[in-house]
Design a protein around this motif. Structure first.
Motif, mmCIF file in Angstrom:
data_model
loop_
_atom_site.group_PDB
_atom_site.id
_atom_site.type_symbol
_atom_site.label_atom_id
_atom_site.label_comp_id
_atom_site.label_asym_id
_atom_site.label_seq_id
_atom_site.Cartn_x
_atom_site.Cartn_y
_atom_site.Cartn_z
ATOM 1 N N THR A 184 1.325 -0.641 2.341
ATOM 2 C CA THR A 184 2.763 -0.824 2.581
ATOM 3 C C THR A 184 3.128 -2.254 2.959
ATOM 4 O O THR A 184 4.284 -2.653 2.818
ATOM 5 C CB THR A 184 3.234 0.129 3.696
ATOM 6 O OG1 THR A 184 2.378 -0.024 4.834
ATOM 7 C CG2 THR A 184 3.160 1.572 3.216
ATOM 8 N N GLU B 208 7.165 1.617 2.819
ATOM 9 C CA GLU B 208 6.966 3.063 2.788
ATOM 10 C C GLU B 208 7.864 3.745 1.763
ATOM 11 O O GLU B 208 7.441 4.704 1.095
ATOM 12 C CB GLU B 208 7.215 3.663 4.177
ATOM 13 C CG GLU B 208 6.191 3.266 5.225
ATOM 14 C CD GLU B 208 6.443 3.949 6.554
ATOM 15 O OE1 GLU B 208 7.424 4.724 6.646
ATOM 16 O OE2 GLU B 208 5.657 3.732 7.495
ATOM 17 N N ASP C 197 -2.418 0.046 6.246
ATOM 18 C CA ASP C 197 -1.228 -0.803 6.114
ATOM 19 C C ASP C 197 -1.367 -1.893 5.050
ATOM 20 O O ASP C 197 -0.394 -2.579 4.737
ATOM 21 C CB ASP C 197 -0.837 -1.422 7.455
ATOM 22 C CG ASP C 197 -1.968 -2.238 8.075
ATOM 23 O OD1 ASP C 197 -2.963 -2.513 7.388
ATOM 24 O OD2 ASP C 197 -1.856 -2.593 9.264
ATOM 25 N N HIS D 136 -2.137 5.359 13.787
ATOM 26 C CA HIS D 136 -2.302 4.973 12.384
ATOM 27 C C HIS D 136 -1.007 5.182 11.605
ATOM 28 O O HIS D 136 -0.112 5.902 12.053
ATOM 29 C CB HIS D 136 -3.435 5.781 11.756
ATOM 30 C CG HIS D 136 -3.903 5.263 10.434
ATOM 31 N ND1 HIS D 136 -4.694 4.138 10.314
ATOM 32 C CD2 HIS D 136 -3.687 5.702 9.175
ATOM 33 C CE1 HIS D 136 -4.946 3.913 9.045
ATOM 34 N NE2 HIS D 136 -4.339 4.851 8.328
ATOM 35 N N ASN D 137 -0.916 4.519 10.433
ATOM 36 C CA ASN D 137 0.218 4.770 9.551
ATOM 37 C C ASN D 137 0.303 6.267 9.261
ATOM 38 O O ASN D 137 -0.670 6.855 8.766
ATOM 39 C CB ASN D 137 0.046 4.023 8.226
ATOM 40 C CG ASN D 137 -0.082 2.526 8.414
ATOM 41 O OD1 ASN D 137 -1.141 2.027 8.764
ATOM 42 N ND2 ASN D 137 0.994 1.813 8.181
#
Length: 561
Positions: free
Chosen positions: A502, A514, A499, A451-452
């Motif tokens: 971002t 980011e 996401d 994951h981010n």
């Protein structure tokens, strides 16, 4: 073209967009900037118009009204007949031409182009009509004859004119609302009767293939040349006597079928051929004529339009049913997500998700454990819409079963991946992040499955990203996961996100990114968790500048108090 005085005095409330077929789309002026082009990020998106650039032009609100500007398009923008070189004031009465489209501003009232339409008509007294021969009175029964609509064979005005009779009958028969399968049969019968054919069939184009929808007779063998002339060239074809046609008289298929006369006409709407009608006759008792060809060409056009309307009606019915189901699904999905944030002493938490469609594939949740610890998790299913939402619901159910307590986080994520892989389609996967936090000590155990990386904003100004754990869920059932630890101090802020944050883009196709998120949150980490979360959502919307939301957006903020 200068706008009229009446047009200038009105307040624009909408844009009227006309295409090359005269179809109109009305777009309310409910935002400060409206872009047009082939790109999906444009509010007015026309991907099939080759005359447009990806981002072709924009209509923008100014202090004094509206202006139109070209966005560096390849083919340019025409404003009131001249090429637009710089932004120009755009008022009611002006006309903009781009690609195959024209745009005008409208007040939303009848005078959309500055023309006055009277709203009151005065009727004056008159005793009777003059007996002069210049005055003629008729009614429908007179036109259709003594038998009226039910006995058109006895007509007085159309007697001896079978073409008019056939068109009137076709208009009446096709005016009703019939399902498509009945409509094909009616069109076939009308065509056969109109020219007294011996055999016939109706075919529609489904993808690249012609599919028979109705037929009278069997064993049809149609020349490829005839088919291509009809479908490719939009031409109606009449062969009065195949035995006199050098190209057909020696074809065995024609000879074996004993075909002597044939007609093939396109089922053609304004621009497209959606199929064909083929009729033939096995003898020359009555050869087809040019009048038959013209009549059937017109009837086929009427029939094609009716078929398209019927198809659109069927699509609309399906879409309405699907929309209702999606609304119900969205209501159910909303019930699966947290209705409020947990109240835990020592930690301030807030979260919210915004689906880009009716239902979405983003997932976040909170878990509370008997020992006072709390779990926070965020997931993102690849894709959007109903398939993603179903996988999201399945993931939530597995999480609820696995995490009855807050121990062995990595081991449980390993099990979660194994069960997810067993039911996840090949083209789907899930990114997932979960943490177990001790509100008293600030200690956090976490696992990141592709994951981010959440951002941990320290009170002193530094930023850490929580990485490490393992690969995304749903790809490799035997994948192993590890856990990591970090400690939050009072004043620290942890931001979990998907996401959709971002990767949000604006009309210039710039990504939010980011770095933007870090700078934005760092400037407001003294606020409450709810205030930070709401501000992030608002900043993404502001950055996108009304560009369509391309993905689900989820933000969860955890602040140590």
């Amino acid at each position: 073209m200068a706008p009229t005085a009446q047009a200038v005095s009105a307040t624009p409330r909408e844009i009227i967009v006309r295409d090359s077929e005269g179809k109109i789309v009305r777009v309310p002026l409910d935002r400060d900037r409206i872009t047009l082009g082939r790109s999906g990020i444009c509010q007015l998106c026309y991907p099939d118009d080759s005359g447009l650039s990806r981002q072709h032009m924009a209509v923008t609100r100014t202090v004094t009204g509206w202006q139109v500007e070209d966005l560096g398009s390849k083919n340019g923008t025409v404003f009131n007949g001249d090429r637009l070189e710089q932004p120009m004031p755009f008022t009611i009465g002006d006309r903009v031409t781009v690609g195959h489209l024209t745009l005008e501003l409208s007040s939303g009232e009848a005078e959309t182009t500055g023309r006055h339409i009277p709203n009151k008509v005065q009727f004056v007294e008159q005793d009777s009509f003059s007996s002069s021969s210049t005055t003629v009175v008729a009614n429908l029964d007179v036109v259709l004859g003594p038998g009226g609509a039910g006995d058109m064979e006895k007509t007085s005005l159309i007697q001896g004119n079978p073409q008019m009779y056939a068109l009137i009958r076709a208009g009446r028969e096709l005016a009703g609302h019939r399902p498509l399968h009945e409509l094909f049969e009616v069109i076939m019968d009308l065509s056969m009767e109109a020219v007294m054919a011996g055999r016939g069939l109706l075919m529609t184009l489904e993808g690249e293939e012609l599919v028979v929808r109705a037929a009278r007779g069997a064993g049809f063998k149609i020349s490829n040349t005839v088919r291509d002339r009809v479908m490719r060239d939009k031409a109606s074809v009449l062969v009065q006597d195949t035995m006199l046609d050098q190209g057909l008289k020696d074809q065995m298929s024609i000879v074996q079928q004993k075909v002597r006369s044939m007609i093939a006409v396109p089922l053609q709407t304004a621009q497209h051929v959606i199929g064909l009608i083929y009729l033939d006759s096995p003898d020359l008792i009555r050869a087809f004529t040019r009048e038959d060809l013209n009549l059937l060409t017109v009837m086929a056009n009427v029939a094609a339009i009716r078929i398209e309307h019927a198809r659109l009606n069927e699509v609309e019915v399906v879409e309405r049913a699907m929309s209702k189901e999606l609304e119900q699904a969205a209501h159910i999905q909303k019930g699966l997500l947290p209705s409020s944030s947990p109240k835990v002493e020592g930690v301030d938490i807030a979260g919210r998700t915004l689906a880009c469609r009716t239902v979405g594939g983003d997932y976040y949740d909170y878990l509370t454990f008997p020992d006072g610890r709390i779990g926070v998790l965020v997931g993102d299913v690849a894709g959007k819409g109903m398939p993603a939402s179903l996988l999201m619901s399945s993931l939530q159910a597995r999480v609820k079963v696995l995490f009855e307590d807050g121990d062995e986080l990595a081991h449980k994520i390993t099990r979660l991946n194994k069960s997810t892989s067993a039911s996840c389609p090949d083209n789907r996967f899930i990114t997932f992040f979960m943490l177990i936090a001790d509100p008293v000590t600030g200690e956090i155990v976490f696992t990141n499955a592709g994951h981010n990386p959440p951002m941990l904003f320290r009170k002193g100004g530094t930023v850490e990203q929580l990485e490490g754990g393992g690969m995304i869920l749903g790809i490799m059932p035997m994948a192993k996961y590890t856990e990591a630890r970090v400690k939050m101090e009072p004043g620290d802020v942890l931001v979990l996100y998907t996401d959709g944050v971002t990767e949000a883009v604006n009309p210039r196709e710039e990504e939010f990114g980011e770095d933007h998120l870090m700078e934005f949150v760092n400037a407001m980490k003294d606020r409450t968790a709810a205030s930070i979360m709401n501000a992030i959502h608002a900043e993404v919307t502001r950055f996108a500048e009304s560009a369509p939301q391309g993905d689900d957006i989820t933000v969860v903020v955890v602040k140590k108090s």
